[in-house]
Scaffold this motif. Structure first.
Motif, short mmCIF file in Angstrom:
data_model
loop_
_atom_site.label_atom_id
_atom_site.label_comp_id
_atom_site.label_asym_id
_atom_site.label_seq_id
_atom_site.Cartn_x
_atom_site.Cartn_y
_atom_site.Cartn_z
N UNK A 1 0.83 -1.17 0.00
CA UNK A 1 0.00 0.00 0.00
C UNK A 1 0.88 1.23 0.00
N UNK A 2 0.51 2.23 -0.76
CA UNK A 2 1.35 3.40 -0.90
C UNK A 2 0.60 4.62 -0.39
N UNK A 3 1.25 5.43 0.41
CA UNK A 3 0.64 6.66 0.89
C UNK A 3 1.14 7.83 0.08
N UNK A 4 0.39 8.91 0.10
CA UNK A 4 0.81 10.12 -0.57
C UNK A 4 0.21 11.30 0.16
N UNK A 5 0.58 12.50 -0.25
CA UNK A 5 0.00 13.68 0.37
C UNK A 5 -1.50 13.71 0.15
N UNK A 6 -1.97 13.12 -0.94
CA UNK A 6 -3.40 13.12 -1.24
C UNK A 6 -4.13 12.00 -0.51
N UNK A 7 -3.55 10.83 -0.42
CA UNK A 7 -4.25 9.71 0.19
C UNK A 7 -3.49 8.42 0.04
N UNK A 8 -4.22 7.31 0.12
CA UNK A 8 -3.61 5.99 0.05
C UNK A 8 -4.11 5.26 -1.19
N UNK A 9 -3.21 4.51 -1.78
CA UNK A 9 -3.53 3.70 -2.94
C UNK A 9 -3.01 2.30 -2.69
N UNK A 10 -3.57 1.32 -3.36
CA UNK A 10 -3.04 -0.03 -3.28
C UNK A 10 -3.05 -0.63 -4.68
N UNK A 12 -3.69 -2.73 -7.84
CA UNK A 12 -4.88 -3.46 -8.28
C UNK A 12 -6.19 -2.83 -7.85
N UNK A 13 -6.18 -1.57 -7.47
CA UNK A 13 -7.42 -0.92 -7.05
C UNK A 13 -7.48 0.48 -7.62
N UNK A 14 -8.69 0.90 -7.95
CA UNK A 14 -8.91 2.26 -8.43
C UNK A 14 -9.53 3.12 -7.34
N UNK A 15 -9.13 2.88 -6.12
CA UNK A 15 -9.65 3.61 -4.97
C UNK A 15 -8.56 4.50 -4.40
N UNK A 16 -8.96 5.66 -3.90
CA UNK A 16 -8.04 6.52 -3.16
C UNK A 16 -8.68 6.80 -1.81
N UNK A 17 -8.00 6.37 -0.75
CA UNK A 17 -8.50 6.60 0.60
C UNK A 17 -7.85 7.82 1.21
N UNK A 18 -8.59 8.52 2.03
CA UNK A 18 -8.06 9.69 2.73
C UNK A 18 -8.98 10.03 3.89
N UNK A 19 -8.62 11.03 4.67
CA UNK A 19 -9.38 11.44 5.84
C UNK A 19 -10.07 12.77 5.55
N UNK A 20 -11.34 12.86 5.95
CA UNK A 20 -12.06 14.13 5.84
C UNK A 20 -12.34 14.66 7.24
N UNK A 132 -10.65 -2.21 4.83
CA UNK A 132 -11.87 -3.02 4.98
C UNK A 132 -12.87 -2.67 3.88
N UNK A 133 -12.88 -1.42 3.47
CA UNK A 133 -13.79 -0.98 2.40
C UNK A 133 -13.38 -1.55 1.04
N UNK A 134 -12.08 -1.57 0.74
CA UNK A 134 -11.63 -2.02 -0.58
C UNK A 134 -11.36 -3.52 -0.66
N UNK A 135 -11.32 -4.21 0.49
CA UNK A 135 -10.97 -5.63 0.50
C UNK A 135 -11.84 -6.48 -0.42
N UNK A 136 -13.17 -6.32 -0.43
CA UNK A 136 -13.97 -7.17 -1.32
C UNK A 136 -13.56 -7.04 -2.79
N UNK A 137 -13.31 -5.83 -3.25
CA UNK A 137 -12.91 -5.66 -4.65
C UNK A 137 -11.54 -6.29 -4.91
N UNK A 138 -10.62 -6.16 -3.96
CA UNK A 138 -9.30 -6.77 -4.13
C UNK A 138 -9.40 -8.29 -4.20
N UNK A 139 -10.28 -8.88 -3.39
CA UNK A 139 -10.48 -10.34 -3.46
C UNK A 139 -10.99 -10.75 -4.84
N UNK A 140 -11.96 -9.99 -5.35
CA UNK A 140 -12.52 -10.32 -6.66
C UNK A 140 -11.49 -10.16 -7.77
N UNK A 141 -10.65 -9.14 -7.66
CA UNK A 141 -9.59 -8.95 -8.67
C UNK A 141 -8.59 -10.10 -8.61
N UNK A 142 -8.26 -10.55 -7.40
CA UNK A 142 -7.33 -11.67 -7.25
C UNK A 142 -7.93 -12.93 -7.86
#
Length: 198
Positions: A1-10, A12-20, A132-142
Motif C-alpha cells: 500500500x502506498x501513501x501520498x500527500x493526497x491519500x492511500x492507494x493499493x 490493483x485498485x482504483x480507490x483513493x482513501x483519505x481522511x475528511x 476493509x472498504x476495498x478488501x472485497x474488490x481486491x479479493x474479486x480482482x485476485x
C-alpha cells in the motif's frame, strides 16, 4: 500500500482513501491551506460560493473541526464514500484515546486538525478502516487474475496431453504424470467416442 500527500492507494485498485474533517453541522472538509479547510459535500464535491470559480471555495478554520472520518474516491464506480465510523475530537491531550476513537489535535488556534492524517500513530488506523472498504474488490480482482492464469495453464496442459497421446503415450502414464488414475486422465482428456481408444 502506498501513501501520498493526497491519500492511500493499493496495487490493483482504483480507490483513493483519505481522511475528511467533520464539522458540527454535518458538513465535511478536506485539503485546504494554512489555517483553512475547504468545505465539501458528502458526495465529495467542493462547496463554492460562486459557481465553479476556484477563488470562491468556502473555507472553515480547523478550530471548527469536531471529528474525522475515512473517505474513499471509488473511481470505477464514480462515487465518493464517507465511512460511518467517526473519530471524535477532544480538547484535552489527556482525553485522547485511540482505541475509543478520540483524538487530540491541538488547541483551537492550531491548524493540526487539518493534518491529523499525517500523524504516524493514526495513519495505520485510518488505512485499516479504508482497507476493509476495498478488501472485497481486491479479493474479486485476485480471483479474476488467478482464474485467467488457470485458464491459460489448463489450455497448455490440454495441448501437452494431446501431444503425448499423439506420440502414443498411454492414459496410465499421462495419469501418473498428472497425479491421477488412468481412468481419471481418460475421463478428463479423452474426446474420442467410447471404443475408439488405442
Amino acid at each position: 500500500m502506498k501513501g501520498s500527500a493526497m491519500g492511500w492507494f493499493t496495487e490493483g485498485s482504483d480507490h483513493e482513501g483519505y481522511v475528511v474533517c467533520v464539522f458540527a453541522d454535518g458538513m465535511y472538509g478536506a485539503g485546504g491551506k494554512h489555517r483553512q479547510i475547504s468545505l465539501m459535500a458528502a458526495d465529495g464535491r467542493t462547496i463554492w460560493e460562486n459557481g465553479n470559480d476556484p477563488d470562491s471555495v468556502v473555507w472553515r478554520p480547523p478550530s471548527q473541526v469536531v471529528g474525522w472520518k475515512v473517505a474513499c474516491s471509488c473511481e470505477p464506480h464514480r462515487k465518493h464514500i464517507i465511512m460511518d465510523q467517526l473519530w471524535t475530537r477532544v480538547w484535552d491531550p489527556a482525553e485522547e484515546d485511540l482505541t475509543g476513537r478520540r483524538i487530540y489535535a491541538g488547541d483551537p488556534s492550531s491548524d493540526d486538525a487539518a493534518y491529523v492524517s499525517d500523524r504516524e500513530d493514526l495513519e495505520p488506523l485510518f488505512i485499516e478502516q479504508w482497507h476493509q472498504h476495498i478488501a472485497p474488490e481486491l479479493h474479486l480482482r485476485t480471483i479474476s487474475a488467478l482464474g485467467e492464469q488457470l485458464k491459460q495453464i489448463e489450455a497448455q496442459l490440454d495441448k501437452a496431453v494431446a501431444a503425448a497421446r499423439s506420440d502414443g503415450l498411454s492414459w496410465d502414464k499421462i495419469g501418473r504424470a498428472f497425479g491421477i488414475t488412468r481412468q481419471g486422465a481418460r475421463s478428463r482428456w479423452d474426446t474420442q467416442a467410447p471404443g475408439q481408444e488405442l
